[in-house]
Write a protein that holds these residues in place. Sequence first.
Motif, PDB file in Angstrom:
ATOM      1  N   ALA A  57       0.820  -1.204   0.000  1.00  0.00           N
ATOM      2  CA  ALA A  57       0.000   0.000   0.000  1.00  0.00           C
ATOM      3  C   ALA A  57       0.860   1.263   0.000  1.00  0.00           C
ATOM      4  O   ALA A  57       2.017   1.247   0.437  1.00  0.00           O
ATOM      5  N   TYR A  58       0.276   2.355  -0.479  1.00  0.00           N
ATOM      6  CA  TYR A  58       0.847   3.688  -0.288  1.00  0.00           C
ATOM      7  C   TYR A  58       0.278   4.172   1.042  1.00  0.00           C
ATOM      8  O   TYR A  58      -0.916   4.496   1.145  1.00  0.00           O
ATOM      9  N   VAL A  59       1.098   4.197   2.071  1.00  0.00           N
ATOM     10  CA  VAL A  59       0.619   4.429   3.435  1.00  0.00           C
ATOM     11  C   VAL A  59       0.808   5.885   3.843  1.00  0.00           C
ATOM     12  O   VAL A  59       1.922   6.423   3.796  1.00  0.00           O
ATOM     13  N   ILE A  60      -0.297   6.511   4.241  1.00  0.00           N
ATOM     14  CA  ILE A  60      -0.264   7.856   4.800  1.00  0.00           C
ATOM     15  C   ILE A  60      -0.506   7.723   6.305  1.00  0.00           C
ATOM     16  O   ILE A  60      -1.575   7.288   6.731  1.00  0.00           O
ATOM     17  N   ALA A  61       0.503   8.058   7.083  1.00  0.00           N
ATOM     18  CA  ALA A  61       0.412   7.933   8.540  1.00  0.00           C
ATOM     19  C   ALA A  61       0.035   9.288   9.132  1.00  0.00           C
ATOM     20  O   ALA A  61       0.739  10.275   8.928  1.00  0.00           O
ATOM     21  N   SER A  62      -1.069   9.320   9.844  1.00  0.00           N
ATOM     22  CA  SER A  62      -1.539  10.559  10.462  1.00  0.00           C
ATOM     23  C   SER A  62      -1.257  10.521  11.962  1.00  0.00           C
ATOM     24  O   SER A  62      -1.573   9.542  12.645  1.00  0.00           O
ATOM     25  N   VAL A  63      -0.657  11.610  12.485  1.00  0.00           N
ATOM     26  CA  VAL A  63      -0.338  11.711  13.912  1.00  0.00           C
ATOM     27  C   VAL A  63      -0.977  12.969  14.483  1.00  0.00           C
ATOM     28  O   VAL A  63      -1.375  13.882  13.747  1.00  0.00           O
ATOM     29  N   GLY A  64      -1.063  13.035  15.809  1.00  0.00           N
ATOM     30  CA  GLY A  64      -1.710  14.165  16.451  1.00  0.00           C
ATOM     31  C   GLY A  64      -0.837  15.389  16.594  1.00  0.00           C
ATOM     32  O   GLY A  64      -1.342  16.495  16.766  1.00  0.00           O
ATOM     33  N   LEU A  67       9.304   2.794   9.356  1.00  0.00           N
ATOM     34  CA  LEU A  67       8.430   1.623   9.455  1.00  0.00           C
ATOM     35  C   LEU A  67       7.687   1.333   8.155  1.00  0.00           C
ATOM     36  O   LEU A  67       7.031   0.299   8.035  1.00  0.00           O
ATOM     37  N   GLY A  68       7.755   2.269   7.201  1.00  0.00           N
ATOM     38  CA  GLY A  68       7.128   2.007   5.912  1.00  0.00           C
ATOM     39  C   GLY A  68       6.149   3.045   5.426  1.00  0.00           C
ATOM     40  O   GLY A  68       5.597   2.902   4.323  1.00  0.00           O
ATOM     41  N   ALA A  69       5.892   4.085   6.226  1.00  0.00           N
ATOM     42  CA  ALA A  69       4.962   5.118   5.784  1.00  0.00           C
ATOM     43  C   ALA A  69       5.520   5.856   4.568  1.00  0.00           C
ATOM     44  O   ALA A  69       6.683   6.248   4.557  1.00  0.00           O
ATOM     45  N   SER A  70       4.675   6.050   3.555  1.00  0.00           N
ATOM     46  CA  SER A  70       5.074   6.805   2.375  1.00  0.00           C
ATOM     47  C   SER A  70       5.107   8.289   2.664  1.00  0.00           C
ATOM     48  O   SER A  70       5.911   9.033   2.099  1.00  0.00           O
ATOM     49  N   GLU A  71       4.212   8.736   3.537  1.00  0.00           N
ATOM     50  CA  GLU A  71       4.225  10.115   4.009  1.00  0.00           C
ATOM     51  C   GLU A  71       3.583  10.166   5.386  1.00  0.00           C
ATOM     52  O   GLU A  71       2.803   9.283   5.760  1.00  0.00           O
ATOM     53  N   VAL A  72       3.949  11.197   6.134  1.00  0.00           N
ATOM     54  CA  VAL A  72       3.415  11.387   7.482  1.00  0.00           C
ATOM     55  C   VAL A  72       2.804  12.777   7.551  1.00  0.00           C
ATOM     56  O   VAL A  72       3.427  13.758   7.134  1.00  0.00           O
ATOM     57  N   VAL A  73       1.576  12.862   8.072  1.00  0.00           N
ATOM     58  CA  VAL A  73       0.879  14.136   8.168  1.00  0.00           C
ATOM     59  C   VAL A  73       0.410  14.349   9.604  1.00  0.00           C
ATOM     60  O   VAL A  73       0.261  13.399  10.378  1.00  0.00           O
ATOM     61  N   THR A  74       0.195  15.615   9.953  1.00  0.00           N
ATOM     62  CA  THR A  74      -0.401  15.955  11.237  1.00  0.00           C
ATOM     63  C   THR A  74      -1.890  16.155  11.022  1.00  0.00           C
ATOM     64  O   THR A  74      -2.291  16.997  10.208  1.00  0.00           O
ATOM     65  N   GLY A  75      -2.693  15.381  11.736  1.00  0.00           N
ATOM     66  CA  GLY A  75      -4.121  15.396  11.450  1.00  0.00           C
ATOM     67  C   GLY A  75      -4.357  14.923  10.030  1.00  0.00           C
ATOM     68  O   GLY A  75      -3.846  13.885   9.619  1.00  0.00           O
ATOM     69  N   LEU A  76      -5.105  15.720   9.264  1.00  0.00           N
ATOM     70  CA  LEU A  76      -5.301  15.414   7.835  1.00  0.00           C
ATOM     71  C   LEU A  76      -4.731  16.517   6.959  1.00  0.00           C
ATOM     72  O   LEU A  76      -5.075  16.623   5.782  1.00  0.00           O
ATOM     73  N   GLU A  77      -3.818  17.299   7.529  1.00  0.00           N
ATOM     74  CA  GLU A  77      -3.242  18.423   6.806  1.00  0.00           C
ATOM     75  C   GLU A  77      -2.481  17.952   5.573  1.00  0.00           C
ATOM     76  O   GLU A  77      -1.587  17.106   5.652  1.00  0.00           O
ATOM     77  N   GLY A  78      -2.854  18.479   4.427  1.00  0.00           N
ATOM     78  CA  GLY A  78      -2.166  18.137   3.189  1.00  0.00           C
ATOM     79  C   GLY A  78      -2.701  16.908   2.485  1.00  0.00           C
ATOM     80  O   GLY A  78      -2.236  16.578   1.389  1.00  0.00           O
ATOM     81  N   VAL A  79      -3.666  16.207   3.079  1.00  0.00           N
ATOM     82  CA  VAL A  79      -4.252  15.034   2.419  1.00  0.00           C
ATOM     83  C   VAL A  79      -5.369  15.527   1.504  1.00  0.00           C
ATOM     84  O   VAL A  79      -6.417  15.973   1.975  1.00  0.00           O
ATOM     85  N   GLU A  80      -5.153  15.440   0.210  1.00  0.00           N
ATOM     86  CA  GLU A  80      -6.112  15.984  -0.755  1.00  0.00           C
ATOM     87  C   GLU A  80      -6.598  14.929  -1.736  1.00  0.00           C
ATOM     88  O   GLU A  80      -7.770  14.910  -2.104  1.00  0.00           O
ATOM     89  N   GLU A  81      -5.716  14.057  -2.176  1.00  0.00           N
ATOM     90  CA  GLU A  81      -6.130  13.028  -3.122  1.00  0.00           C
ATOM     91  C   GLU A  81      -7.053  12.028  -2.426  1.00  0.00           C
ATOM     92  O   GLU A  81      -6.917  11.761  -1.236  1.00  0.00           O
ATOM     93  N   PRO A  82      -7.989  11.438  -3.161  1.00  0.00           N
ATOM     94  CA  PRO A  82      -8.934  10.498  -2.561  1.00  0.00           C
ATOM     95  C   PRO A  82      -8.237   9.294  -1.925  1.00  0.00           C
ATOM     96  O   PRO A  82      -7.182   8.850  -2.383  1.00  0.00           O
ATOM     97  N   LEU A  83      -8.849   8.773  -0.893  1.00  0.00           N
ATOM     98  CA  LEU A  83      -8.319   7.638  -0.144  1.00  0.00           C
ATOM     99  C   LEU A  83      -9.130   6.388  -0.448  1.00  0.00           C
ATOM    100  O   LEU A  83     -10.361   6.432  -0.531  1.00  0.00           O
TER     101      LEU A  83
END
Length: 308
Positions: free
Chosen positions: A158-165, A176-192
Motif C-alpha cells: 500500500a501507499y501508506v499515509i500515517a496521520s499523527v496528532g 516503518l514504511g509510511a510513504s508520508e506522514v501528516v499531522t491530522g489530515l493536513e495536506g491530504v487531498e487526493e482520494p483515499l
Amino acid sequence: MTVRALVVDPEAPAGVRAAEIPEPEPGPGQVLVDVRHVSVNHGDLRTDVRPAGTVLGFDAAGVVVRAAADGGGPEVGRRVVACVPGAWARRVAVDIDALAELPDSVASATAAALPVAGVTALRVLRESGPVAGRRVLITGASGGVGRMAVQLAARAGAYVIASVGAPERAAGLVDLGASEVVTGLEGVEEPLDLVLDNVGGPQLVAAWGLLAPGGGIRSVGWASGEPAVFPPYSTFALGATRTLSSFGDASSPGADLATLVALVATGELVVEVGLREPWERVARAFEALAGRRVAGKVVLDVGPSATD
C-alpha cells in the motif's frame, strides 16, 4: 490458592489496584500460564465502564505451568503469548486457540505487546481486501495499533499515509514504511481507498469526506473521545458505495498471533515498546498512555521472574 492481579477500583489512582484473586482452574482445552509480562491498550484505560473488582487486560506473555487436560496446545515450560480477558494476573487460564508459542529469538516482553494491537491491525487489513497500490490512511499512527498497521500495510504494497496528532509523534514512521506522514489530515487531498481510524470524532468525519468512490473506513479505536457529527447528506454520494464499518473480532486469535510472532522472528515486523514499567507502577503507565506521551506500546513486567 490466590494470585496477584490488577483489578478495577474506582477509588484507586487511575481506577486500578493490586488484589488477590483465586488462582484459575483451567478447563480441558485450556493451559495455565504463569504471566511474566502484560501490555496496556487504550481500551484498558476505560476502568469507568467495568465493574469494581474486574481483572483488567487482554495481552500477556509467560510460561505454561499446566498443559491442557485434553492433550492439545503447548507443553509445560513452553513460552507463549496470549490474548485473553483478565490477562493482568500472575496466572491465567487460556484457551489453546488463543495463544501462540514463542521461539527463542522473540523475547516475552516484546511478544506481550502483540495481541490486541497486532491482531487488530492484521485482521482489519486482511478483511479490507488487497491493498497493493491503494492509498491507505492510518490515523493515530504513532500508537500501538497504528505502528503495526503502518508496517503491515506497507509490507502488503500500500501507499501508506500515517496521520499523527502532533509533529513530534511522527518520529520513526517513515522507517516503518509510511510513504508520508501528516499531522491530522493536513495536506491530504487526493482520494483515499481505505482509512484505518484509531481516532474517531471530527477527524473521522473529515476522513469520510476524503474517501474515493468505493472506499471505506474501518473504525478500530476512538482515542479522541469526541463525538463524530456528520453534516446532513454527507453520507450520500453517487457512484460506487463508500462504507464505514466497525471492527472488533477478537475470537480465536491463536493462528494470527503465530503469524505475527513469525514476522517478528524474521525481522519483518518491529514491535516498538515506548514505555516499560513494573506492574506496580500501572497508574503511572495509564497516565502516560492517556496523556499521549508514549510512542508504541506500554509493557508491564509482572513479578520478580520477569527478566526478558
